[in-house]
Design a protein around this motif. Sequence first.
Motif, mmCIF file in Angstrom:
data_model
loop_
_atom_site.group_PDB
_atom_site.id
_atom_site.type_symbol
_atom_site.label_atom_id
_atom_site.label_comp_id
_atom_site.label_asym_id
_atom_site.label_seq_id
_atom_site.Cartn_x
_atom_site.Cartn_y
_atom_site.Cartn_z
ATOM 1 N N LEU A 8 0.106 14.833 -12.374
ATOM 2 C CA LEU A 8 1.462 14.898 -11.834
ATOM 3 C C LEU A 8 1.487 15.445 -10.423
ATOM 4 O O LEU A 8 2.410 15.179 -9.656
ATOM 5 N N GLY A 9 0.458 16.187 -10.047
ATOM 6 C CA GLY A 9 0.418 16.776 -8.724
ATOM 7 C C GLY A 9 -0.156 15.870 -7.661
ATOM 8 O O GLY A 9 -0.155 16.209 -6.481
ATOM 9 N N VAL A 10 -0.647 14.720 -8.054
ATOM 10 C CA VAL A 10 -1.210 13.788 -7.085
ATOM 11 C C VAL A 10 -0.098 13.252 -6.194
ATOM 12 O O VAL A 10 0.939 12.834 -6.678
ATOM 13 N N SER A 11 -0.311 13.292 -4.900
ATOM 14 C CA SER A 11 0.728 12.826 -3.981
ATOM 15 C C SER A 11 0.833 11.317 -4.005
ATOM 16 O O SER A 11 -0.108 10.613 -4.371
ATOM 17 N N VAL A 12 2.007 10.822 -3.585
ATOM 18 C CA VAL A 12 2.238 9.387 -3.550
ATOM 19 C C VAL A 12 1.273 8.709 -2.602
ATOM 20 O O VAL A 12 0.821 7.602 -2.825
ATOM 21 N N SER A 13 0.900 9.412 -1.508
ATOM 22 C CA SER A 13 0.002 8.801 -0.531
ATOM 23 C C SER A 13 -1.331 8.419 -1.159
ATOM 24 O O SER A 13 -1.976 7.473 -0.739
ATOM 25 N N SER A 14 -1.747 9.182 -2.217
ATOM 26 C CA SER A 14 -2.998 8.825 -2.876
ATOM 27 C C SER A 14 -2.837 7.539 -3.670
ATOM 28 O O SER A 14 -3.766 6.758 -3.794
ATOM 29 N N PHE A 15 -1.642 7.305 -4.217
ATOM 30 C CA PHE A 15 -1.398 6.052 -4.922
ATOM 31 C C PHE A 15 -1.356 4.890 -3.936
ATOM 32 O O PHE A 15 -1.694 3.768 -4.271
ATOM 33 N N ALA A 16 -0.921 5.162 -2.697
ATOM 34 C CA ALA A 16 -0.842 4.131 -1.668
ATOM 35 C C ALA A 16 -2.169 4.000 -0.934
ATOM 36 O O ALA A 16 -2.305 3.167 -0.053
ATOM 37 N N GLY A 17 -3.145 4.820 -1.327
ATOM 38 C CA GLY A 17 -4.392 4.904 -0.583
ATOM 39 C C GLY A 17 -5.148 3.611 -0.387
ATOM 40 O O GLY A 17 -5.746 3.400 0.654
ATOM 41 N N SER A 18 -5.145 2.736 -1.374
ATOM 42 C CA SER A 18 -5.901 1.489 -1.253
ATOM 43 C C SER A 18 -5.026 0.320 -0.815
ATOM 44 O O SER A 18 -5.498 -0.803 -0.735
ATOM 45 N N CYS A 19 -3.772 0.591 -0.519
ATOM 46 C CA CYS A 19 -2.837 -0.487 -0.203
ATOM 47 C C CYS A 19 -3.275 -1.266 1.035
ATOM 48 O O CYS A 19 -3.118 -2.491 1.101
ATOM 49 N N GLN A 23 -5.552 -4.405 0.748
ATOM 50 C CA GLN A 23 -5.074 -5.673 0.229
ATOM 51 C C GLN A 23 -4.970 -6.712 1.350
ATOM 52 O O GLN A 23 -4.898 -6.362 2.528
ATOM 53 N N GLN A 24 -4.974 -7.965 0.961
ATOM 54 C CA GLN A 24 -4.913 -9.047 1.942
ATOM 55 C C GLN A 24 -3.560 -9.054 2.643
ATOM 56 O O GLN A 24 -2.552 -8.616 2.099
ATOM 57 N N ALA A 25 -3.564 -9.574 3.867
ATOM 58 C CA ALA A 25 -2.346 -9.623 4.676
ATOM 59 C C ALA A 25 -1.220 -10.333 3.933
ATOM 60 O O ALA A 25 -0.060 -9.899 3.982
ATOM 61 N N ALA A 26 -1.550 -11.419 3.227
ATOM 62 C CA ALA A 26 -0.530 -12.187 2.509
ATOM 63 C C ALA A 26 0.162 -11.335 1.449
ATOM 64 O O ALA A 26 1.375 -11.445 1.235
ATOM 65 N N ILE A 27 -0.589 -10.460 0.790
ATOM 66 C CA ILE A 27 -0.019 -9.595 -0.237
ATOM 67 C C ILE A 27 0.869 -8.531 0.409
ATOM 68 O O ILE A 27 1.956 -8.223 -0.092
ATOM 69 N N LEU A 28 0.413 -7.961 1.534
ATOM 70 C CA LEU A 28 1.220 -6.966 2.241
ATOM 71 C C LEU A 28 2.532 -7.580 2.718
ATOM 72 O O LEU A 28 3.591 -6.960 2.620
ATOM 73 N N LEU A 29 2.447 -8.801 3.220
ATOM 74 C CA LEU A 29 3.662 -9.480 3.688
ATOM 75 C C LEU A 29 4.613 -9.768 2.530
ATOM 76 O O LEU A 29 5.836 -9.696 2.682
ATOM 77 N N GLN A 30 4.035 -10.096 1.374
ATOM 78 C CA GLN A 30 4.856 -10.342 0.188
ATOM 79 C C GLN A 30 5.567 -9.064 -0.245
ATOM 80 O O GLN A 30 6.747 -9.080 -0.604
ATOM 81 N N ASN A 54 -5.673 -0.345 9.941
ATOM 82 C CA ASN A 54 -6.260 -1.425 9.155
ATOM 83 C C ASN A 54 -5.164 -2.390 8.719
ATOM 84 O O ASN A 54 -5.297 -3.613 8.850
ATOM 85 N N ALA A 55 -4.054 -1.832 8.226
ATOM 86 C CA ALA A 55 -2.922 -2.665 7.827
ATOM 87 C C ALA A 55 -2.309 -3.358 9.040
ATOM 88 O O ALA A 55 -1.985 -4.549 8.992
ATOM 89 N N TYR A 56 -2.161 -2.627 10.130
ATOM 90 C CA TYR A 56 -1.561 -3.194 11.341
ATOM 91 C C TYR A 56 -2.365 -4.400 11.835
ATOM 92 O O TYR A 56 -1.810 -5.455 12.156
ATOM 93 N N ASN A 57 -3.671 -4.234 11.905
ATOM 94 C CA ASN A 57 -4.519 -5.324 12.400
ATOM 95 C C ASN A 57 -4.477 -6.533 11.473
ATOM 96 O O ASN A 57 -4.527 -7.678 11.937
ATOM 97 N N LYS A 58 -4.381 -6.312 10.183
ATOM 98 C CA LYS A 58 -4.242 -7.436 9.248
ATOM 99 C C LYS A 58 -2.912 -8.157 9.454
ATOM 100 O O LYS A 58 -2.846 -9.387 9.470
ATOM 101 N N LEU A 59 -1.857 -7.375 9.624
ATOM 102 C CA LEU A 59 -0.521 -7.952 9.754
ATOM 103 C C LEU A 59 -0.305 -8.667 11.081
ATOM 104 O O LEU A 59 0.583 -9.503 11.199
ATOM 105 N N THR A 60 -1.114 -8.345 12.078
ATOM 106 C CA THR A 60 -0.995 -9.009 13.381
ATOM 107 C C THR A 60 -2.112 -10.020 13.615
ATOM 108 O O THR A 60 -2.150 -10.668 14.654
ATOM 109 N N GLY A 61 -3.035 -10.139 12.650
ATOM 110 C CA GLY A 61 -4.139 -11.081 12.805
ATOM 111 C C GLY A 61 -5.212 -10.606 13.751
ATOM 112 O O GLY A 61 -6.020 -11.396 14.235
#
Length: 204
Positions: free
Chosen positions: A17-28, A31-38, A160-167
């Motif tokens: 319960l003490g795990v922060s949300v950022s750890s759940f978002a850690g591997s986000c 994911q592939q750019a198409a999934i992030l865009l979705q 990493n996410a930014y570069n995927k989203l901008t190609g």
Amino acid sequence: MKTRKSIAQLVATVVLLGVSVSSFAGSCDQQQAAILLQKAAAYNEAITSSAVRYRLNPALIKAIITAESCFRNDARSNKGAAGLMQLIPATARRFGVSDRYDPAENIEGGARYLRWLLNRYGGSVPHAVAAYNAGEGWVDQYGAAVPFQETAVYTRRVFNAYNKLTGNERRPVQAKPMLVVARPVAPAAAPVKDVRWQWDEYGH
């Protein structure tokens, strides 16, 4: 024996319960750019509106959300940050957000804060991203290379996410040489009439 087992289970539950949300978002960001865009699609209108209003690349807003909450509007960290862009109560008040779980309000407040940081650091996106995580004080002292592992990992996830989203997945991100002037600068709130994006250090 049962008592020890019960205690162990209780400890495990508390830790979970003490795990922060950022750890759940850690591997986000992995994911592939198409999934992030979705994932971002449901919030595109709010993201685009705030991007225009504060002269931000919408991909940068999406990248921050990727690292902060992985597009979970109900996300809440163990430090009290909430919503898509994980605003703490003080930041929410500072930038006019009354309901951190309202997606449009949360994105508006997070984008406004991001613009404020970019203005403060002369348009340097790496400085602004580091400050979004660690706070302005540490970036004023150390620049974009804040000596915290959490901030280093966070910055890497954002770009990493930014570069995927901008190609631009192979494009390295470097902070611009700059002299930091630690003074508050009011965010530019007026909409940009010319809709050709003007990205701070990333050009057009």
